[in-house]
Design a protein around this motif. Structure first.
Motif, PDB file in Angstrom:
ATOM      1  N   VAL A   5       0.835  -1.195   0.000  1.00  0.00           N
ATOM      2  CA  VAL A   5       0.000   0.000   0.000  1.00  0.00           C
ATOM      3  C   VAL A   5       0.870   1.244   0.000  1.00  0.00           C
ATOM      4  CG1 VAL A   5      -1.905  -1.175   1.182  1.00  0.00           C
ATOM      5  CG2 VAL A   5      -0.224   0.100   2.537  1.00  0.00           C
ATOM      6  N   TYR A   6       0.277   2.341  -0.461  1.00  0.00           N
ATOM      7  CA  TYR A   6       0.935   3.641  -0.443  1.00  0.00           C
ATOM      8  C   TYR A   6      -0.024   4.650   0.161  1.00  0.00           C
ATOM      9  CZ  TYR A   6       4.331   1.424  -3.451  1.00  0.00           C
ATOM     10  OH  TYR A   6       5.282   0.567  -3.952  1.00  0.00           O
ATOM     11  N   VAL A   7       0.497   5.464   1.088  1.00  0.00           N
ATOM     12  CA  VAL A   7      -0.312   6.432   1.821  1.00  0.00           C
ATOM     13  C   VAL A   7       0.336   7.811   1.696  1.00  0.00           C
ATOM     14  CG1 VAL A   7      -1.181   7.088   4.105  1.00  0.00           C
ATOM     15  CG2 VAL A   7      -1.056   4.656   3.462  1.00  0.00           C
ATOM     16  N   LEU A  30       1.662  -0.167  11.448  1.00  0.00           N
ATOM     17  CA  LEU A  30       0.699  -0.894  10.616  1.00  0.00           C
ATOM     18  C   LEU A  30       1.392  -1.799   9.599  1.00  0.00           C
ATOM     19  CD1 LEU A  30      -1.766   2.024   9.745  1.00  0.00           C
ATOM     20  CD2 LEU A  30      -1.913   0.391  11.649  1.00  0.00           C
ATOM     21  N   ALA A  31       2.697  -1.613   9.438  1.00  0.00           N
ATOM     22  CA  ALA A  31       3.449  -2.316   8.395  1.00  0.00           C
ATOM     23  C   ALA A  31       3.939  -3.674   8.878  1.00  0.00           C
ATOM     24  CB  ALA A  31       4.653  -1.478   7.967  1.00  0.00           C
ATOM     25  N   ILE A  32       3.985  -4.591   7.948  1.00  0.00           N
ATOM     26  CA  ILE A  32       4.647  -5.863   8.208  1.00  0.00           C
ATOM     27  C   ILE A  32       6.143  -5.572   8.327  1.00  0.00           C
ATOM     28  CG2 ILE A  32       5.223  -8.096   7.173  1.00  0.00           C
ATOM     29  CD1 ILE A  32       2.376  -8.076   5.979  1.00  0.00           C
ATOM     30  N   ASN A  33       6.818  -6.254   9.237  1.00  0.00           N
ATOM     31  CA  ASN A  33       8.233  -5.990   9.543  1.00  0.00           C
ATOM     32  C   ASN A  33       9.089  -5.756   8.305  1.00  0.00           C
ATOM     33  OD1 ASN A  33       7.638  -6.235  12.223  1.00  0.00           O
ATOM     34  ND2 ASN A  33       8.424  -8.310  12.427  1.00  0.00           N
ATOM     35  N   ASN A  34       9.909  -4.716   8.391  1.00  0.00           N
ATOM     36  CA  ASN A  34      10.930  -4.398   7.388  1.00  0.00           C
ATOM     37  C   ASN A  34      10.384  -4.104   5.998  1.00  0.00           C
ATOM     38  OD1 ASN A  34      13.024  -4.796   9.317  1.00  0.00           O
ATOM     39  ND2 ASN A  34      12.793  -7.002   9.035  1.00  0.00           N
ATOM     40  N   THR A  35       9.127  -3.677   5.896  1.00  0.00           N
ATOM     41  CA  THR A  35       8.584  -3.318   4.582  1.00  0.00           C
ATOM     42  C   THR A  35       8.305  -1.830   4.468  1.00  0.00           C
ATOM     43  OG1 THR A  35       6.255  -3.676   5.216  1.00  0.00           O
ATOM     44  CG2 THR A  35       7.483  -5.583   4.330  1.00  0.00           C
ATOM     45  N   PHE A  36       8.527  -1.070   5.534  1.00  0.00           N
ATOM     46  CA  PHE A  36       8.144   0.345   5.555  1.00  0.00           C
ATOM     47  C   PHE A  36       9.204   1.224   4.919  1.00  0.00           C
ATOM     48  CE2 PHE A  36       7.693   4.576   7.288  1.00  0.00           C
ATOM     49  CZ  PHE A  36       6.322   4.777   7.224  1.00  0.00           C
ATOM     50  N   VAL A  59       5.098  10.549   1.141  1.00  0.00           N
ATOM     51  CA  VAL A  59       4.350   9.323   0.864  1.00  0.00           C
ATOM     52  C   VAL A  59       5.076   8.173   1.545  1.00  0.00           C
ATOM     53  CG1 VAL A  59       3.634   7.672  -0.916  1.00  0.00           C
ATOM     54  CG2 VAL A  59       3.353  10.121  -1.317  1.00  0.00           C
ATOM     55  N   ALA A  60       4.287   7.320   2.200  1.00  0.00           N
ATOM     56  CA  ALA A  60       4.823   6.107   2.825  1.00  0.00           C
ATOM     57  C   ALA A  60       4.341   4.899   2.038  1.00  0.00           C
ATOM     58  CB  ALA A  60       4.349   5.997   4.271  1.00  0.00           C
ATOM     59  N   GLY A  61       5.194   3.900   1.963  1.00  0.00           N
ATOM     60  CA  GLY A  61       4.825   2.634   1.339  1.00  0.00           C
ATOM     61  C   GLY A  61       5.154   1.503   2.286  1.00  0.00           C
ATOM     62  N   PHE A  62       4.264   0.522   2.336  1.00  0.00           N
ATOM     63  CA  PHE A  62       4.508  -0.629   3.203  1.00  0.00           C
ATOM     64  C   PHE A  62       3.570  -1.762   2.834  1.00  0.00           C
ATOM     65  CE2 PHE A  62       1.643   2.316   5.334  1.00  0.00           C
ATOM     66  CZ  PHE A  62       0.605   1.537   5.812  1.00  0.00           C
ATOM     67  N   GLN A  63       3.889  -2.943   3.340  1.00  0.00           N
ATOM     68  CA  GLN A  63       3.005  -4.081   3.194  1.00  0.00           C
ATOM     69  C   GLN A  63       2.203  -4.228   4.483  1.00  0.00           C
ATOM     70  OE1 GLN A  63       5.013  -7.628   1.920  1.00  0.00           O
ATOM     71  NE2 GLN A  63       5.938  -6.600   0.169  1.00  0.00           N
ATOM     72  N   THR A  64       0.938  -4.575   4.309  1.00  0.00           N
ATOM     73  CA  THR A  64       0.058  -4.756   5.450  1.00  0.00           C
ATOM     74  C   THR A  64      -0.860  -5.940   5.204  1.00  0.00           C
ATOM     75  OG1 THR A  64      -1.527  -3.670   6.938  1.00  0.00           O
ATOM     76  CG2 THR A  64      -1.718  -3.162   4.585  1.00  0.00           C
ATOM     77  N   SER A  65      -1.353  -6.494   6.288  1.00  0.00           N
ATOM     78  CA  SER A  65      -2.349  -7.563   6.172  1.00  0.00           C
ATOM     79  C   SER A  65      -3.752  -7.031   6.442  1.00  0.00           C
ATOM     80  CB  SER A  65      -2.017  -8.707   7.131  1.00  0.00           C
ATOM     81  OG  SER A  65      -1.949  -8.219   8.451  1.00  0.00           O
ATOM     82  N   LEU A  66      -3.866  -5.728   6.723  1.00  0.00           N
ATOM     83  CA  LEU A  66      -5.175  -5.133   6.961  1.00  0.00           C
ATOM     84  C   LEU A  66      -5.990  -5.084   5.672  1.00  0.00           C
ATOM     85  CD1 LEU A  66      -4.177  -2.087   9.205  1.00  0.00           C
ATOM     86  CD2 LEU A  66      -5.268  -4.216   9.947  1.00  0.00           C
ATOM     87  N   LYS A  67      -7.278  -5.338   5.787  1.00  0.00           N
ATOM     88  CA  LYS A  67      -8.184  -5.184   4.655  1.00  0.00           C
ATOM     89  C   LYS A  67      -8.360  -3.684   4.382  1.00  0.00           C
ATOM     90  CE  LYS A  67     -10.752  -9.480   5.316  1.00  0.00           C
ATOM     91  NZ  LYS A  67      -9.848 -10.104   6.252  1.00  0.00           N
ATOM     92  N   PRO A  68      -8.822  -3.302   3.194  1.00  0.00           N
ATOM     93  CA  PRO A  68      -8.900  -1.871   2.845  1.00  0.00           C
ATOM     94  C   PRO A  68      -9.641  -1.008   3.861  1.00  0.00           C
ATOM     95  CG  PRO A  68      -9.270  -3.197   0.888  1.00  0.00           C
ATOM     96  CD  PRO A  68      -9.209  -4.151   2.046  1.00  0.00           C
TER      97      PRO A  68
END
Length: 161
Positions: A5-7, A30-36, A59-68
């Protein structure tokens, strides 16, 4: 299952650089480890006709397991914790967090539209996004770099790398 995701992050009230710093820490949680990752901070002029201070954007980018919608709720809670009050469209704010992209998904719900409706025209979104994802292809199959003009880059002032 994790999704990239990108915020977009923006503020122009109550020490905007510190507002972004606090938001970045909250987003990291909110990010999965080491993806931020987060872009440089940029100064930009406000949109619309409301007289207000300039913005600080990133802008931040990261991987998350949260639904939209779970992610949207989390973003709005961070805004709330940092004093966000929604008084005026395109008005000044302590913090604005916009979900730009949720993987390659198109989402059109009453509370959430992704890709973010205005991102393709906004230098304060595209330039910082290109800092962290220069080879990104948007869900519409357009390359991010093809949307960024020299004039867009010239509109912004890099504040913090």
């Amino acid at each position: 299952m994790a999704v990239q995701v990108y915020v977009a992050i923006g503020a122009n009230l109550a020490e905007p650089i510190q507002q972004l710093d606090v938001a970045v820490l909250a987003l990291k949680a909110l990010a999965i480890n080491n993806t931020f990752t987060v872009s440089a901070y940029y100064g930009s002029k406000p949109m619309g006709d409301v007289i207000q201070p300039d913005y600080v954007n990133a802008v931040a980018g990261f991987q998350t397991s949260l639904k939209p919608i779970e992610l949207l709720d989390a973003l709005q809670e961070i805004e709330h914790q940092q004093g966000r009050v929604r008084l005026e469209h395109w008005g000044p704010r302590t913090l604005d967090l916009d979900l730009l992209l949720y993987g390659q998904q198109h989402i059109n719900e009453s509370r959430l539209c992704v890709p973010h409706y205005g991102m393709k025209q906004r230098s304060f979104v595209l330039v910082p996004l290109a800092d962290i994802a220069p080879a990104l292809i948007l869900p519409c199959n357009t390359s991010l770099e093809s949307l960024i003009s020299v004039a867009m880059r010239d509109e912004l002032q890099k504040l913090i790398d």
